[in-house]
Design an enzyme around this catalytic site. Sequence first.
Site, PDB file in Angstrom:
ATOM      1  N   VAL A 156       0.999  -1.204   0.001  1.00 23.73           N
ATOM      2  CA  VAL A 156      -0.027  -0.208  -0.101  1.00 23.73           C
ATOM      3  C   VAL A 156       0.944   1.305  -0.031  1.00 23.73           C
ATOM      4  O   VAL A 156       0.587   1.956  -0.627  1.00 23.73           O
ATOM      5  CB  VAL A 156      -0.870  -0.067   1.291  1.00 23.73           C
ATOM      6  N   LYS A 214      15.392  -2.545   3.172  1.00 25.79           N
ATOM      7  CA  LYS A 214      14.336  -2.432   2.018  1.00 25.79           C
ATOM      8  C   LYS A 214      14.635  -0.960   1.512  1.00 25.79           C
ATOM      9  O   LYS A 214      14.342  -0.591   0.441  1.00 25.79           O
ATOM     10  CB  LYS A 214      12.975  -2.356   2.930  1.00 25.79           C
ATOM     11  N   LEU A 258      -7.118  -0.872  -3.348  1.00 23.98           N
ATOM     12  CA  LEU A 258      -5.961  -1.348  -4.539  1.00 23.98           C
ATOM     13  C   LEU A 258      -6.216  -2.934  -4.121  1.00 23.98           C
ATOM     14  O   LEU A 258      -6.179  -3.672  -3.271  1.00 23.98           O
ATOM     15  CB  LEU A 258      -4.762  -0.930  -3.965  1.00 23.98           C
ATOM     16  N   LEU A 300     -17.549 -13.381  -8.887  1.00 21.30           N
ATOM     17  CA  LEU A 300     -18.683 -14.561  -8.705  1.00 21.30           C
ATOM     18  C   LEU A 300     -17.794 -15.768  -9.285  1.00 21.30           C
ATOM     19  O   LEU A 300     -18.326 -16.813  -9.749  1.00 21.30           O
ATOM     20  CB  LEU A 300     -19.862 -14.454  -9.392  1.00 21.30           C
ATOM     21  N   ALA A 359     -16.190 -19.057  -8.906  1.00 17.66           N
ATOM     22  CA  ALA A 359     -15.766 -20.128  -7.964  1.00 17.66           C
ATOM     23  C   ALA A 359     -14.578 -20.695  -8.354  1.00 17.66           C
ATOM     24  O   ALA A 359     -13.992 -20.557  -9.487  1.00 17.66           O
ATOM     25  CB  ALA A 359     -16.920 -21.297  -8.362  1.00 17.66           C
ATOM     26  N   GLY A 398      -7.604 -15.619  -0.995  1.00 18.84           N
ATOM     27  CA  GLY A 398      -6.531 -15.250  -0.185  1.00 18.84           C
ATOM     28  C   GLY A 398      -5.770 -13.888  -0.159  1.00 18.84           C
ATOM     29  O   GLY A 398      -6.530 -13.013  -0.339  1.00 18.84           O
ATOM     30  N   CYS A 432      -5.505  -9.208   2.520  1.00 18.73           N
ATOM     31  CA  CYS A 432      -6.595  -8.303   2.888  1.00 18.73           C
ATOM     32  C   CYS A 432      -7.959  -9.081   3.391  1.00 18.73           C
ATOM     33  O   CYS A 432      -8.251  -8.800   4.343  1.00 18.73           O
ATOM     34  CB  CYS A 432      -7.044  -7.395   1.754  1.00 18.73           C
ATOM     35  N   LYS A 458      -3.112 -14.854  -6.291  1.00 19.92           N
ATOM     36  CA  LYS A 458      -3.930 -14.506  -7.434  1.00 19.92           C
ATOM     37  C   LYS A 458      -2.837 -14.479  -8.588  1.00 19.92           C
ATOM     38  O   LYS A 458      -1.878 -13.979  -8.293  1.00 19.92           O
ATOM     39  CB  LYS A 458      -4.732 -13.289  -7.021  1.00 19.92           C
ATOM     40  N   ARG A 478       0.906 -14.554   0.711  1.00 16.49           N
ATOM     41  CA  ARG A 478       0.036 -14.390   2.009  1.00 16.49           C
ATOM     42  C   ARG A 478      -1.224 -14.909   2.013  1.00 16.49           C
ATOM     43  O   ARG A 478      -1.801 -14.559   1.198  1.00 16.49           O
ATOM     44  CB  ARG A 478       0.192 -12.925   2.431  1.00 16.49           C
TER      45      ARG A 478
HETATM   46  C1  UDX Z   1      -8.931  -7.017  -2.432  1.00 17.21           C
HETATM   47  C2  UDX Z   1      -9.826  -5.945  -2.699  1.00 17.21           C
HETATM   48  O1  UDX Z   1     -10.407  -6.314  -4.214  1.00 17.21           O
HETATM   49  C3  UDX Z   1      -9.654  -4.666  -2.702  1.00 17.21           C
HETATM   50  O2  UDX Z   1     -10.386  -3.522  -2.941  1.00 17.21           O
HETATM   51  C4  UDX Z   1      -8.767  -4.237  -1.548  1.00 17.21           C
HETATM   52  O3  UDX Z   1      -8.442  -2.939  -1.414  1.00 17.21           O
HETATM   53  C5  UDX Z   1      -7.711  -5.309  -0.869  1.00 17.21           C
HETATM   54  O4  UDX Z   1      -8.181  -6.678  -1.137  1.00 17.21           O
HETATM   55  P1  UDX Z   1      -6.702  -8.168  -3.400  1.00 17.21           P
HETATM   56  O5  UDX Z   1      -7.001  -9.145  -2.370  1.00 17.21           O
HETATM   57  O6  UDX Z   1      -5.535  -7.434  -3.980  1.00 17.21           O
HETATM   58  O7  UDX Z   1      -7.537  -7.050  -3.402  1.00 17.21           O
HETATM   59  O8  UDX Z   1      -7.031  -9.099  -4.699  1.00 17.21           O
HETATM   60  P2  UDX Z   1      -8.437  -9.481  -5.353  1.00 17.21           P
HETATM   61  O9  UDX Z   1      -8.383  -9.216  -6.908  1.00 17.21           O
HETATM   62  O10 UDX Z   1      -9.732  -8.675  -4.646  1.00 17.21           O
HETATM   63  O11 UDX Z   1      -8.708 -11.042  -5.110  1.00 17.21           O
HETATM   64  C6  UDX Z   1      -8.657 -11.528  -3.807  1.00 17.21           C
HETATM   65  C7  UDX Z   1      -8.724 -13.176  -3.785  1.00 17.21           C
HETATM   66  O12 UDX Z   1     -10.187 -13.435  -4.270  1.00 17.21           O
HETATM   67  C8  UDX Z   1      -7.780 -13.713  -4.541  1.00 17.21           C
HETATM   68  O13 UDX Z   1      -7.216 -14.811  -3.958  1.00 17.21           O
HETATM   69  C9  UDX Z   1      -8.672 -14.183  -5.620  1.00 17.21           C
HETATM   70  O14 UDX Z   1      -7.989 -15.408  -6.482  1.00 17.21           O
HETATM   71  C10 UDX Z   1      -9.982 -14.453  -5.352  1.00 17.21           C
HETATM   72  N1  UDX Z   1     -11.032 -14.287  -6.060  1.00 17.21           N
HETATM   73  C11 UDX Z   1     -11.224 -12.956  -6.589  1.00 17.21           C
HETATM   74  C12 UDX Z   1     -11.903 -15.431  -6.289  1.00 17.21           C
HETATM   75  O15 UDX Z   1     -11.683 -16.465  -5.901  1.00 17.21           O
HETATM   76  N2  UDX Z   1     -13.036 -15.280  -7.098  1.00 17.21           N
HETATM   77  C13 UDX Z   1     -13.360 -14.090  -7.645  1.00 17.21           C
HETATM   78  O16 UDX Z   1     -14.347 -14.080  -8.395  1.00 17.21           O
HETATM   79  C14 UDX Z   1     -12.371 -12.892  -7.370  1.00 17.21           C
END
Ligand code: UDX
Length: 437
Positions: A11, A35, A154, A254, A256, A261, A264, A324, A331
């Site tokens: 962040v 860092k 973010l 949506l 599946a 993970g 956040c 992702k 994490r």
């Molecule tokens: C998330 C929120 O989207 C963001 O707005 C907030 O500020 C921080 O947390 P982030 O965790 O970086 O962002 O990634 P995101 O794209 O939201 O995915 C989170 C997790 O959900 C990932 O593990 C992703 O694989 C999973 N996911 C996402 C699903 O399993 N299915 C989906 O349809 C979307």
Amino acid sequence: MRVVVIGTGHVGLVTCGTLAALGHEVVGTDADQEKISRLQSGILPFHEPDLDALVEEQAKDGRLGFTDDASEAIPNADVVFICVSTPPRSTGEANLVAVEQAVRLVGHRASGRTVVVEKSTVPAGTAQRIRHVLLQEGNGVRKELEVVSNPEFLREGSAVRDSLEPDRILVGAERDWAFGVMRELYAPLIANGARLIETDINTAELAKHASNAFLALKISYANALARICERAEADVVAVAEVMGADPRIGPDFLRAGLGYGGSCFPKDLQAFQHLAASLHYDFPLLREIGRINDEAIEATLEKVRAGLWNLEHKRVVLLGLAFKPGTDDVRFSPPLALAARLLDGGATVVGHDPQAMANAKEECPGLLASTDPYEAAEGAHCLVVCTEWPEFRSLDLRRLRDVMAQPFVVDARNLFEPEEILAAGFSYQPTGRPGSP
Ligand code: UDX
């Protein structure tokens, strides 16, 4: 304006680059001297698309610098961003020790009007704590220090775009002059059409938890539907498409799969549950979101077991280790939770990921890893698609099949279409969709 950012993680560093790009003078600080010295040499501590170019450009133009001594930068700042980590304690409560340390430093060193911004996700009510500490550290000197909540929205993998083209800028404050400072800070984004939402502080702090919990709820709802579709021989991808066509639902979040993970959702859900309990509101729905997310990993493990019988003396290759695509972040990564379960069951587990292998091996010592997906798949009895990296779609499926001991794919992210996998000669188990008998 003169800005200091305390904490140069996912962040903080994006905040540094963004505010410098808006024309402000930004100093990024971190207690981790290693860092900071790497940042001063232009080396970023993690992978985030477009961030290295943004930081390099702003540093070259002299608007962005880094120091490991925040106390030297704070006195001149108009705005200080608190971007330190707020990991969950064992109780689920957010650990705000780093926040308190940063705030004490600001209270002690700030001079003149300074806005202190909560950027890290913190529970509602934290601003009151911060205000109290700022007064304590002011040594009785009445300083104009105003706390503001400005939560980040973010997504890792698209953080730079999300920051420079935000859906909304949320500012929670109590005094007009503090709102004025934040409007000036974000003026270029607002002029560019970004929606500015101004609330009181408690509302802003709570809205962040509410947003993340609802996104996680959508994902867990999709994963619960996947469990039902597997039993009803229906297709969860098609169900999600039908649902998403309704603008009141929307198609996003949506998908599946192996579940959510990252740093956040898991953390924010725990903190939100802890906050609700502290406010004497029982919120079982939040618990269910986490339970269904854990269930997604169990369901995938069961598919592997069903196809392999015993896990002992079996080799399983995991395609994708990051939580992702687009990041090296592991994490709370579902692929690593699955790896741990497979290792506990006696399997040999080999991982392949375009970015996250070093972090994954550090996080999961028993995990083997290979930079070549075909080498990783050699002799494997099962291949599990764990992270939907786009490059995996162009893998040579027949070559994968030929090197594997057993042509068996569990697609935990529905990356492939069943037809193409079955045509390549695999036994195939997707998520929430009909697979091989
Ligand atoms: C998330 C929120 O989207 C963001 O707005 C907030 O500020 C921080 O947390 P982030 O965790 O970086 O962002 O990634 P995101 O794209 O939201 O995915 C989170 C997790 O959900 C990932 O593990 C992703 O694989 C999973 N996911 C996402 C699903 O399993 N299915 C989906 O349809 C979307």
